[in-house]
Design a protein around this motif. Structure first.
Motif, short mmCIF file in Angstrom:
data_model
loop_
_atom_site.label_atom_id
_atom_site.label_comp_id
_atom_site.label_asym_id
_atom_site.label_seq_id
_atom_site.Cartn_x
_atom_site.Cartn_y
_atom_site.Cartn_z
N PRO A 321 0.83 -1.20 0.00
CA PRO A 321 0.00 0.00 0.00
C PRO A 321 0.87 1.25 0.00
O PRO A 321 1.82 1.36 0.76
CB PRO A 321 -0.79 -0.14 1.31
N GLY A 322 0.54 2.21 -0.89
CA GLY A 322 1.33 3.41 -1.00
C GLY A 322 2.44 3.33 -2.02
O GLY A 322 3.23 4.27 -2.16
N ASN A 323 2.51 2.23 -2.76
CA ASN A 323 3.54 2.06 -3.78
C ASN A 323 3.27 3.02 -4.94
O ASN A 323 2.28 2.87 -5.67
CB ASN A 323 3.53 0.61 -4.26
N LEU A 324 4.15 4.00 -5.12
CA LEU A 324 3.95 5.02 -6.16
C LEU A 324 4.10 4.46 -7.56
O LEU A 324 3.67 5.10 -8.53
CB LEU A 324 4.94 6.16 -5.94
N ALA A 325 4.70 3.28 -7.70
CA ALA A 325 4.86 2.69 -9.02
C ALA A 325 3.52 2.42 -9.69
O ALA A 325 3.43 2.37 -10.93
CB ALA A 325 5.66 1.39 -8.92
N ALA A 326 2.48 2.24 -8.89
CA ALA A 326 1.17 1.91 -9.45
C ALA A 326 0.65 2.98 -10.39
O ALA A 326 -0.11 2.70 -11.32
CB ALA A 326 0.18 1.67 -8.31
#
Length: 462
Positions: A321-326
């Protein structure tokens, strides 16, 4: 360098059909079993961790927990599983759900194991007590029934997650609870009975479950799982903490000491060992892990001069959760025609460096330095990168080195204050650095002589 397509296909099929995976090295205290809900105890020069044992099948949707394990370490880095030292069968009055527990040494020198367990009587969860002559037992039921149950006046809506603390004057306290129902009570010196009323402590903001109590420099600390929107995404939990001048409060909320982890649940244990403080917790980062197949890990914890705790830097696994890659668009200097660049940002946690079940980025047959990059339409604040390397035991191998860079508006430059860029197999290699604001993050990958490189997953966090 020569690469045979038939050999590559055979290796991939072998991995998929046999399920053989390299072991995950590093952060989890073990990958032989799934562990959860840690408690910590120091005896002499040994750190003991008491954990639950997750046995849910892959894809399971509920907890399957039948026993508790004991792990020991003399360096807080390498842990030995002493085995399942307590199980539901030790409590004749219980029948299921070996949930969170804690061990405390009594005034008589024996070790008392306070457990969350589902009794056979009315209600759901109870708190039982087992006792043993050593930190590893053997342990037996100390009471013959629950210490705390739904019949206990003012008990919690869910009587789980006991934390037991002995103050300097010898008085013992127990905190427990869930469903927002924190409770506390004094224990008698025999460790198997209570004295005085069960109270509802005040000032513990956003309490959900999993309390852990300790004392440092005359100040009482209470860490606990909180699932409010101020610190976690829906369905997840962070660890907040409060302090007090009295062991029963009132408490003053101080902040978040551990962000949400990759499992929906969060469970702290905080301990000082050989002059260093540690946060012990669980996540879902081990191979095949999940919300019901968790793994205990340990990270250092630091205090500020005023006694407040600094937020723990998680090195025990990715925090999905919070992975900016998404929200990023990936690009690269080169990708092999049969590989998939988009695989690096699909959110999958690989079972090992050969797990290409969700695709993989590879740059065979290039050698030297290649790069992959994330781009965002607006600037992002980034302070952490995590990369899981691909190694097919053919022409793609672990890199010789790597470097994280960012676009400063006119050029790519190295991120400041980087902790290093790891090249280990079977784990997420984390690089932390001084936060940067950028629209582009780049990972330069330099190959070993005679090989190309690949990536299974690359994550970026604020």
């Amino acid at each position: 360098m020569r690469r045979r397509w038939a050999a590559a296909l055979a290796a991939a099929l072998l991995t998929l059909l046999t399920g053989v995976r390299p072991a995950l090295a590093g952060p989890p205290i073990t990958t032989a079993i799934y562990t959860a809900d840690p408690a910590a105890l120091v005896v002499g020069d040994t750190l003991y961790l008491y954990t639950g044992h997750d046995e849910a099948p892959q894809g399971g949707t509920n907890f399957v927990m039948r026993d508790w394990h004991v792990f020991s370490s003399t360096d807080a880095a390498t842990f030995t599983d002493q085995g399942a030292k307590l199980s539901i069968s030790n409590f004749s009055w219980a029948g299921a759900d070996a949930w969170a527990s804690e061990v405390e040494r009594g005034a008589d020198g024996r070790y008392y194991w306070f457990t969350s367990v589902n009794g056979n009587g009315p209600g759901w969860m109870n708190i039982g007590v087992a006792v043993g002559d050593s930190p590893t037992g053997p342990f037996t039921d100390a009471i013959g029934g629950p210490l705390i149950s739904d019949a206990t006046p003012n008990s919690s809506p869910l009587n789980i997650d006991p934390t037991v603390f002995t103050d300097d004057d010898g008085q013992v306290y127990m905190y427990w609870g869930s469903y927002y129902g924190l409770r506390a009570v004094r224990l008698n010196a025999n460790m198997t009975s209570t004295t005085g009323p069960v109270i509802t402590p005040s000032g513990v903001s956003n309490f959900w479950e999993a309390p852990w109590m300790f004392k440092r420099d005359g100040v009482y600390y209470l860490a606990y799982a909180a699932n409010d929107s101020g610190c976690s995404q829906p369905g997840y939990a962070c660890v907040r903490y409060a302090t007090a001048s009295n062991p029963l409060g009132p408490w003053t909320h101080r902040g978040v000491v551990l962000d949400q982890v990759s499992s929906t649940t969060n469970h702290p244990a905080i301990i000082e060992f050989k002059g260093q403080w540690y946060m012990v917790y669980h996540n879902a980062a081990a191979p095949g892990g999940g919300n019901f197949r968790r793994s205990v890990t340990i990270d250092q914890l630091f205090f500020n001069a005023d006694g407040t705790m600094r937020k723990v830097v998680q090195t025990g696994g990715p925090v999905t959760p919070g992975n900016l890659a998404a929200t990023a668009t990936p690009s690269t200097s080169y990708v092999s025609p049969w590989e998939t660049l988009g695989a690096i940002k699909d959110g999958h946690t690989p079972a090992g460096s050969q797990d290409r079940s969700h695709g993989a980025y590879g740059n065979w047959n290039r050698q030297g330095t290649e790069w992959i990059e994330y781009r965002w339409p607006t600037a992002q604040t980034i302070r952490r990168s995590e990369v899981y390397w691909f190694d097919d035991d053919q022409g793609i191998d672990l890199p010789a080195s790597c470097q994280v860079q960012y676009w400063n508006g006119s050029a790519y430059v190295n991120v400041p204050g980087a902790s290093g860029c790891g090249v280990a197999a079977g784990t997420f290699n984390a690089t932390t650095f001084t936060p940067v604001s950028t629209t582009r993050l780049r990972l330069n990958i330099t190959s070993r002589s005679g090989y190309s490189t690949g990536v299974l997953e690359w994550r970026a966090f604020s």
